[in-house]
Design a protein around this motif. Structure first.
Motif, PDB file in Angstrom:
ATOM      1  N   TYR A   1       0.808  -1.215   0.000  1.00 50.30           N
ATOM      2  CA  TYR A   1       0.000   0.000   0.000  1.00 50.30           C
ATOM      3  C   TYR A   1       0.845   1.271   0.000  1.00 50.30           C
ATOM      4  O   TYR A   1       0.621   2.188  -0.791  1.00 50.30           O
ATOM      5  N   GLU A   2       1.823   1.353   0.881  1.00 52.51           N
ATOM      6  CA  GLU A   2       2.588   2.586   1.048  1.00 52.51           C
ATOM      7  C   GLU A   2       3.384   2.947  -0.198  1.00 52.51           C
ATOM      8  O   GLU A   2       3.563   4.130  -0.511  1.00 52.51           O
ATOM      9  N   ALA A   3       3.876   1.946  -0.922  1.00 57.56           N
ATOM     10  CA  ALA A   3       4.750   2.223  -2.063  1.00 57.56           C
ATOM     11  C   ALA A   3       3.995   2.671  -3.312  1.00 57.56           C
ATOM     12  O   ALA A   3       4.594   3.238  -4.224  1.00 57.56           O
ATOM     13  N   VAL A   4       2.715   2.425  -3.367  1.00 61.22           N
ATOM     14  CA  VAL A   4       1.939   2.724  -4.574  1.00 61.22           C
ATOM     15  C   VAL A   4       1.528   4.189  -4.596  1.00 61.22           C
ATOM     16  O   VAL A   4       1.054   4.734  -3.601  1.00 61.22           O
ATOM     17  N   ARG A   5       1.706   4.830  -5.741  1.00 60.10           N
ATOM     18  CA  ARG A   5       1.260   6.203  -5.946  1.00 60.10           C
ATOM     19  C   ARG A   5       0.076   6.213  -6.908  1.00 60.10           C
ATOM     20  O   ARG A   5      -0.094   5.277  -7.700  1.00 60.10           O
ATOM     21  N   VAL A   6      -0.701   7.259  -6.875  1.00 55.61           N
ATOM     22  CA  VAL A   6      -1.827   7.386  -7.798  1.00 55.61           C
ATOM     23  C   VAL A   6      -1.335   7.309  -9.237  1.00 55.61           C
ATOM     24  O   VAL A   6      -1.960   6.668 -10.095  1.00 55.61           O
ATOM     25  N   ASP A   7      -0.205   7.935  -9.530  1.00 57.18           N
ATOM     26  CA  ASP A   7       0.323   7.902 -10.892  1.00 57.18           C
ATOM     27  C   ASP A   7       0.670   6.484 -11.339  1.00 57.18           C
ATOM     28  O   ASP A   7       0.570   6.161 -12.527  1.00 57.18           O
ATOM     29  N   ASP A   8       1.099   5.631 -10.401  1.00 56.64           N
ATOM     30  CA  ASP A   8       1.383   4.234 -10.741  1.00 56.64           C
ATOM     31  C   ASP A   8       0.109   3.527 -11.211  1.00 56.64           C
ATOM     32  O   ASP A   8       0.123   2.757 -12.179  1.00 56.64           O
ATOM     33  N   VAL A   9      -0.975   3.790 -10.494  1.00 56.70           N
ATOM     34  CA  VAL A   9      -2.257   3.182 -10.851  1.00 56.70           C
ATOM     35  C   VAL A   9      -2.730   3.710 -12.198  1.00 56.70           C
ATOM     36  O   VAL A   9      -3.199   2.937 -13.054  1.00 56.70           O
ATOM     37  N   CYS A  10      -2.600   4.994 -12.412  1.00 57.99           N
ATOM     38  CA  CYS A  10      -3.030   5.590 -13.688  1.00 57.99           C
ATOM     39  C   CYS A  10      -2.255   4.997 -14.853  1.00 57.99           C
ATOM     40  O   CYS A  10      -2.828   4.735 -15.926  1.00 57.99           O
ATOM     41  N   ALA A  11      -0.954   4.792 -14.665  1.00 57.16           N
ATOM     42  CA  ALA A  11      -0.146   4.223 -15.740  1.00 57.16           C
ATOM     43  C   ALA A  11      -0.606   2.812 -16.079  1.00 57.16           C
ATOM     44  O   ALA A  11      -0.708   2.436 -17.257  1.00 57.16           O
ATOM     45  N   ARG A  12      -0.916   2.019 -15.067  1.00 60.21           N
ATOM     46  CA  ARG A  12      -1.382   0.660 -15.311  1.00 60.21           C
ATOM     47  C   ARG A  12      -2.733   0.649 -16.017  1.00 60.21           C
ATOM     48  O   ARG A  12      -2.993  -0.195 -16.874  1.00 60.21           O
ATOM     49  N   ALA A  13      -3.597   1.551 -15.586  1.00 60.64           N
ATOM     50  CA  ALA A  13      -4.939   1.601 -16.162  1.00 60.64           C
ATOM     51  C   ALA A  13      -4.981   2.378 -17.478  1.00 60.64           C
ATOM     52  O   ALA A  13      -6.010   2.400 -18.150  1.00 60.64           O
ATOM     53  N   ARG A  14      -3.873   3.033 -17.803  1.00 59.85           N
ATOM     54  CA  ARG A  14      -3.762   3.826 -19.032  1.00 59.85           C
ATOM     55  C   ARG A  14      -4.789   4.953 -19.066  1.00 59.85           C
ATOM     56  O   ARG A  14      -5.501   5.152 -20.055  1.00 59.85           O
ATOM     57  N   VAL A  15      -4.852   5.668 -17.945  1.00 63.53           N
ATOM     58  CA  VAL A  15      -5.721   6.842 -17.864  1.00 63.53           C
ATOM     59  C   VAL A  15      -4.897   8.006 -17.327  1.00 63.53           C
ATOM     60  O   VAL A  15      -3.818   7.817 -16.759  1.00 63.53           O
ATOM     61  N   SER A  16      -5.416   9.200 -17.470  1.00 60.17           N
ATOM     62  CA  SER A  16      -4.721  10.382 -16.977  1.00 60.17           C
ATOM     63  C   SER A  16      -4.895  10.530 -15.466  1.00 60.17           C
ATOM     64  O   SER A  16      -5.807   9.951 -14.860  1.00 60.17           O
ATOM     65  N   HIS A  17      -4.020  11.342 -14.888  1.00 65.62           N
ATOM     66  CA  HIS A  17      -4.098  11.640 -13.455  1.00 65.62           C
ATOM     67  C   HIS A  17      -5.463  12.248 -13.115  1.00 65.62           C
ATOM     68  O   HIS A  17      -6.098  11.886 -12.122  1.00 65.62           O
ATOM     69  N   GLY A  18      -5.925  13.150 -13.966  1.00 73.02           N
ATOM     70  CA  GLY A  18      -7.211  13.791 -13.726  1.00 73.02           C
ATOM     71  C   GLY A  18      -8.370  12.822 -13.787  1.00 73.02           C
ATOM     72  O   GLY A  18      -9.350  12.950 -13.033  1.00 73.02           O
TER      73      GLY A  18
END
Length: 212
Positions: A32-49
């Motif tokens: 949990y601690e190591a994951v950033r929102v940007d990491d999730v966005c990159a995996r899901a192929r969506v923008s930060h917004g």
């Protein structure tokens, strides 16, 4: 908190599901601690917004992932009609299915427990998710008591909490910490202890068939 976006379009539902799946994979791999929102966005192929269209924080996403995992575990451990109708066989099947469900999801469950120790919000979520298992166990024991097959003096809810805790803790020690036991031995002993604890009458049990 999950950001409200009603009604979601079909595309919106797909995007949200992709974020949940990406979060689940990221949390499982890195913690949990190591994951950033940007990491999730990159995996899901969506923008930060886009992320913030559906979730207001990483914490909100983790809540969604944890709820999905526990729901899957609950469904995976349901005893179906193919199992014989005697109580012993059904308790045995439930224990086996639960251990297998834990094996598939143990890292995320332990992650939620660690988060619950640090944050009250996650503690409430953990209790809420565990409640579905407690309620099922208590209702099952209550039915057996009404049928005269289990000790009527037992408090159904507290018994479900305690016996469920036994199975959960064993799953952790066995599957996460490496206690040596094969699945059949583990399931047989867990079931014996559960049956004896509730005073399951001998007439209500059938001996497991050798080789099954």
């Amino acid at each position: 908190m999950i950001v409200k976006s009603d009604p979601l379009t079909a595309r919106g539902r797909r995007t949200r599901a992709a974020l949940v799946q990406a979060g689940r994979e990221a949390f499982d791999e890195h913690g949990y601690e190591a994951v950033r929102v940007d990491d999730v966005c990159a995996r899901a192929r969506v923008s930060h917004g886009t992320f913030y269209t559906y979730f207001d924080s990483k914490e909100a996403l983790f809540r969604e992932v944890a709820a999905a995992v526990v729901g899957e575990m609950f469904t995976a451990s349901l005893v179906g009609p193919a199992v014989p109708d005697d109580p012993y066989s059904r308790i045995e099947a439930a224990n086996r299915l639960y251990l297998r469900a834990w094996a598939a999801n143990s890292r995320l469950i332990r992650m939620l427990e660690q988060a619950a120790a640090a944050e009250e919000g996650f503690r409430d979520l953990l209790l809420e998710l565990r409640e579905v298992f407690v309620r099922r166990g208590a209702e099952g024991l209550r039915r057996l008591q009404e049928q005269g097959l289990a000790d009527p003096a037992l408090d159904p809810r507290l018994t479900a909490v305690m016996l469920g805790g036994m199975v959960e803790h064993f799953a952790h020690v066995w599957l996460d910490l490496g206690e040596q036991a094969d699945e059949r031995t583990a399931v047989d002993l867990l079931t014996t202890l559960w049956a004896r604890a509730i005073g399951l009458t001998q007439a209500s049990t059938t001996s497991p068939v050798e080789g099954e």
